[in-house]
Design a protein around this motif. Structure first.
Motif, PDB file in Angstrom:
ATOM      1  N   TYR A   1     -21.181 -46.790 -33.811  1.00 57.77           N
ATOM      2  CA  TYR A   1     -20.807 -47.542 -32.613  1.00 57.77           C
ATOM      3  C   TYR A   1     -21.297 -46.860 -31.344  1.00 57.77           C
ATOM      4  CZ  TYR A   1     -17.643 -50.037 -35.763  1.00 57.77           C
ATOM      5  OH  TYR A   1     -17.122 -50.778 -36.782  1.00 57.77           O
ATOM      6  N   ASP A   2     -21.399 -45.527 -31.382  1.00 64.35           N
ATOM      7  CA  ASP A   2     -21.737 -44.813 -30.151  1.00 64.35           C
ATOM      8  C   ASP A   2     -23.210 -44.927 -29.763  1.00 64.35           C
ATOM      9  OD1 ASP A   2     -22.857 -43.171 -32.046  1.00 64.35           O
ATOM     10  OD2 ASP A   2     -21.581 -41.455 -31.652  1.00 64.35           O
ATOM     11  N   ILE A   3     -24.054 -45.546 -30.608  1.00 61.58           N
ATOM     12  CA  ILE A   3     -25.453 -45.746 -30.208  1.00 61.58           C
ATOM     13  C   ILE A   3     -25.696 -47.187 -29.761  1.00 61.58           C
ATOM     14  CG2 ILE A   3     -26.174 -43.973 -31.865  1.00 61.58           C
ATOM     15  CD1 ILE A   3     -27.539 -46.275 -33.460  1.00 61.58           C
ATOM     16  N   VAL A   4     -24.685 -48.055 -29.886  1.00 66.23           N
ATOM     17  CA  VAL A   4     -24.832 -49.450 -29.482  1.00 66.23           C
ATOM     18  C   VAL A   4     -24.485 -49.585 -28.011  1.00 66.23           C
ATOM     19  CG1 VAL A   4     -24.146 -51.835 -29.925  1.00 66.23           C
ATOM     20  CG2 VAL A   4     -24.210 -50.187 -31.809  1.00 66.23           C
ATOM     21  N   ARG A   5     -25.411 -50.105 -27.232  1.00 66.02           N
ATOM     22  CA  ARG A   5     -25.203 -50.240 -25.793  1.00 66.02           C
ATOM     23  C   ARG A   5     -24.706 -51.639 -25.412  1.00 66.02           C
ATOM     24  NH1 ARG A   5     -24.851 -45.846 -26.647  1.00 66.02           N
ATOM     25  NH2 ARG A   5     -26.322 -44.155 -26.253  1.00 66.02           N
ATOM     26  N   ALA A   6     -25.126 -52.655 -26.162  1.00 73.15           N
ATOM     27  CA  ALA A   6     -24.691 -54.031 -25.894  1.00 73.15           C
ATOM     28  C   ALA A   6     -25.041 -54.888 -27.097  1.00 73.15           C
ATOM     29  CB  ALA A   6     -25.346 -54.589 -24.635  1.00 73.15           C
ATOM     30  N   ALA A   7     -24.385 -56.036 -27.171  1.00 67.66           N
ATOM     31  CA  ALA A   7     -24.666 -57.003 -28.236  1.00 67.66           C
ATOM     32  C   ALA A   7     -24.663 -58.394 -27.625  1.00 67.66           C
ATOM     33  CB  ALA A   7     -23.628 -56.895 -29.350  1.00 67.66           C
ATOM     34  N   THR A   8     -25.669 -59.191 -27.982  1.00 67.61           N
ATOM     35  CA  THR A   8     -25.805 -60.533 -27.413  1.00 67.61           C
ATOM     36  C   THR A   8     -25.875 -61.566 -28.527  1.00 67.61           C
ATOM     37  OG1 THR A   8     -27.069 -59.584 -25.563  1.00 67.61           O
ATOM     38  CG2 THR A   8     -27.140 -61.972 -25.841  1.00 67.61           C
ATOM     39  N   LEU A   9     -25.024 -62.581 -28.447  1.00 69.23           N
ATOM     40  CA  LEU A   9     -24.991 -63.657 -29.438  1.00 69.23           C
ATOM     41  C   LEU A   9     -25.903 -64.790 -28.995  1.00 69.23           C
ATOM     42  CD1 LEU A   9     -23.706 -64.963 -31.993  1.00 69.23           C
ATOM     43  CD2 LEU A   9     -21.928 -65.868 -30.470  1.00 69.23           C
ATOM     44  N   TYR A  10     -26.773 -65.252 -29.901  1.00 67.70           N
ATOM     45  CA  TYR A  10     -27.699 -66.344 -29.610  1.00 67.70           C
ATOM     46  C   TYR A  10     -27.420 -67.520 -30.547  1.00 67.70           C
ATOM     47  CZ  TYR A  10     -30.525 -63.259 -26.692  1.00 67.70           C
ATOM     48  OH  TYR A  10     -30.958 -62.401 -25.701  1.00 67.70           O
ATOM     49  N   ASP A  11     -27.151 -68.688 -29.954  1.00 64.72           N
ATOM     50  CA  ASP A  11     -26.998 -69.940 -30.708  1.00 64.72           C
ATOM     51  C   ASP A  11     -25.950 -69.850 -31.810  1.00 64.72           C
ATOM     52  OD1 ASP A  11     -29.078 -71.060 -29.184  1.00 64.72           O
ATOM     53  OD2 ASP A  11     -30.586 -70.235 -30.548  1.00 64.72           O
ATOM     54  N   ASP A  12     -24.968 -68.970 -31.639  1.00 65.88           N
ATOM     55  CA  ASP A  12     -23.915 -68.787 -32.639  1.00 65.88           C
ATOM     56  C   ASP A  12     -24.470 -68.440 -34.014  1.00 65.88           C
ATOM     57  OD1 ASP A  12     -21.821 -69.299 -30.870  1.00 65.88           O
ATOM     58  OD2 ASP A  12     -21.941 -71.462 -31.201  1.00 65.88           O
ATOM     59  N   GLU A  13     -25.690 -67.912 -34.051  1.00 66.21           N
ATOM     60  CA  GLU A  13     -26.319 -67.620 -35.341  1.00 66.21           C
ATOM     61  C   GLU A  13     -26.787 -66.190 -35.485  1.00 66.21           C
ATOM     62  OE1 GLU A  13     -29.459 -70.321 -36.120  1.00 66.21           O
ATOM     63  OE2 GLU A  13     -28.161 -72.061 -36.451  1.00 66.21           O
ATOM     64  N   SER A  14     -27.281 -65.606 -34.422  1.00 69.82           N
ATOM     65  CA  SER A  14     -27.821 -64.250 -34.523  1.00 69.82           C
ATOM     66  C   SER A  14     -27.311 -63.372 -33.390  1.00 69.82           C
ATOM     67  CB  SER A  14     -29.353 -64.278 -34.516  1.00 69.82           C
ATOM     68  OG  SER A  14     -29.834 -64.812 -33.301  1.00 69.82           O
ATOM     69  N   ILE A  15     -27.257 -62.090 -33.669  1.00 68.33           N
ATOM     70  CA  ILE A  15     -26.802 -61.104 -32.685  1.00 68.33           C
ATOM     71  C   ILE A  15     -27.914 -60.086 -32.478  1.00 68.33           C
ATOM     72  CG2 ILE A  15     -25.089 -59.334 -32.135  1.00 68.33           C
ATOM     73  CD1 ILE A  15     -23.118 -60.795 -33.897  1.00 68.33           C
ATOM     74  N   ARG A  16     -28.214 -59.816 -31.226  1.00 65.69           N
ATOM     75  CA  ARG A  16     -29.194 -58.783 -30.888  1.00 65.69           C
ATOM     76  C   ARG A  16     -28.446 -57.567 -30.360  1.00 65.69           C
ATOM     77  NH1 ARG A  16     -34.277 -61.986 -27.979  1.00 65.69           N
ATOM     78  NH2 ARG A  16     -34.650 -63.449 -29.700  1.00 65.69           N
ATOM     79  N   PHE A  17     -28.575 -56.482 -31.096  1.00 68.51           N
ATOM     80  CA  PHE A  17     -27.927 -55.238 -30.705  1.00 68.51           C
ATOM     81  C   PHE A  17     -28.918 -54.371 -29.931  1.00 68.51           C
ATOM     82  CE2 PHE A  17     -25.818 -56.538 -34.660  1.00 68.51           C
ATOM     83  CZ  PHE A  17     -24.479 -56.497 -34.276  1.00 68.51           C
TER      84      PHE A  17
END
Length: 256
Positions: free
Chosen positions: A197-213
């Motif tokens: 968790y400590d290397i993840v800066r943000a997470a973005t959800l796209y189209d309720d299908e994929s997440i970009r970490f």
């Protein structure tokens, strides 16, 4: 060569043994003994011997390119193995697995168990791959029983490849949440990755299908890891998203 999957080496060795065995056969059998086989087939095979050596050399070159993180290696592997199907499937599968090994080399492959995980969400991909494998093997048996050996051999290769990938996907859940990290499987040919968790800066959800970490495995090394919620069983996707968002929030990671 640390990124090369054992299946790539095994496939390359198998292709070499088959090629040299075929060459030895067509060169050692006199034409007068060819009673059940059209002699022209052997003439064509003899003429294609230089091509076989070139294909094997290209396969070896492709392994070297993949080991050096050159994407052209995967394309070359696909082209060179196409003419050695279905045996070439072993080599090609190993090359694709190797490609994904170095693609996600910044992350540690997860080799532990899931007994102590806070939440586990099974893969939706494994049942599909195993069903594909089963269908392929049934069709393979039908083709062999009907005398269509060539098509049957191709279906056998596809069925065994699907079975291997299906068992591999079944071994690891699509998502698991642990105390200090979470694991995801970003693709059919990818390993399960452990993401602290400590290397993840943000997470973005796209189209309720994929997440970009947005992750930073090393200071100054900013990378993007894309993971699809569709890899989770359909009935569990909403729960997986909510639980992941809650855990990320608890570690001060925003989920947009």
């Amino acid at each position: 060569m640390r990124y090369i999957h054992p299946a790539a080496w095994a496939g390359l060795l198998l292709n070499a043994l088959l090629m040299f065995g075929l060459i030895a056969s067509v060169n050692s059998i006199p034409a007068s003994e060819l009673t059940d086989v059209d002699p022209r087939v052997f003439e064509v095979l003899r003429a294609l011997q230089p091509v076989m050596f070139v294909l094997l050399s290209l396969q070896a070159l492709a392994v070297g390119l993949i080991a050096s993180k050159n994407r052209a290696g995967l394309v070359l592997a696909a082209v060179a193995s196409f003419f050695m199907m279905p045996a070439g499937l072993v080599y090609l599968t190993g090359c694709v697995l190797s490609h994904y090994r170095w693609k996600y080399a910044a992350f540690a492959p997860y080799t532990g168990t899931y007994d102590q995980a806070e939440a586990v969400f099974p893969s939706a991909v494994a049942p599909m791959l195993l069903s594909f494998a089963g269908g392929g093997l049934v069709l393979c048996a039908l083709c062999f029983s009907m005398g269509m050996a060539n098509l049957g051999a191709i279906l056998l290769g596809l069925g065994l490849t699907g079975a291997y990938l299906g068992m591999r996907a079944k071994k690891h859940p699509a998502l698991s949440l642990h105390q200090r990290y979470f694991t995801v499987v970003p693709g059919i040919f990818a390993d399960s990755l452990a993401i602290p968790y400590d290397i993840v800066r943000a997470a973005t959800l796209y189209d309720d299908e994929s997440i970009r970490f947005a992750v930073e495995p090393q200071p100054g090394q900013e990378l993007t890891l894309v993971w699809s919620l569709l890899r989770v069983e359909k009935k569990s996707r909403r729960a997986a998203l909510e639980r992941l968002g809650s855990v990320l929030s608890a570690h001060q990671v925003p989920l947009y």
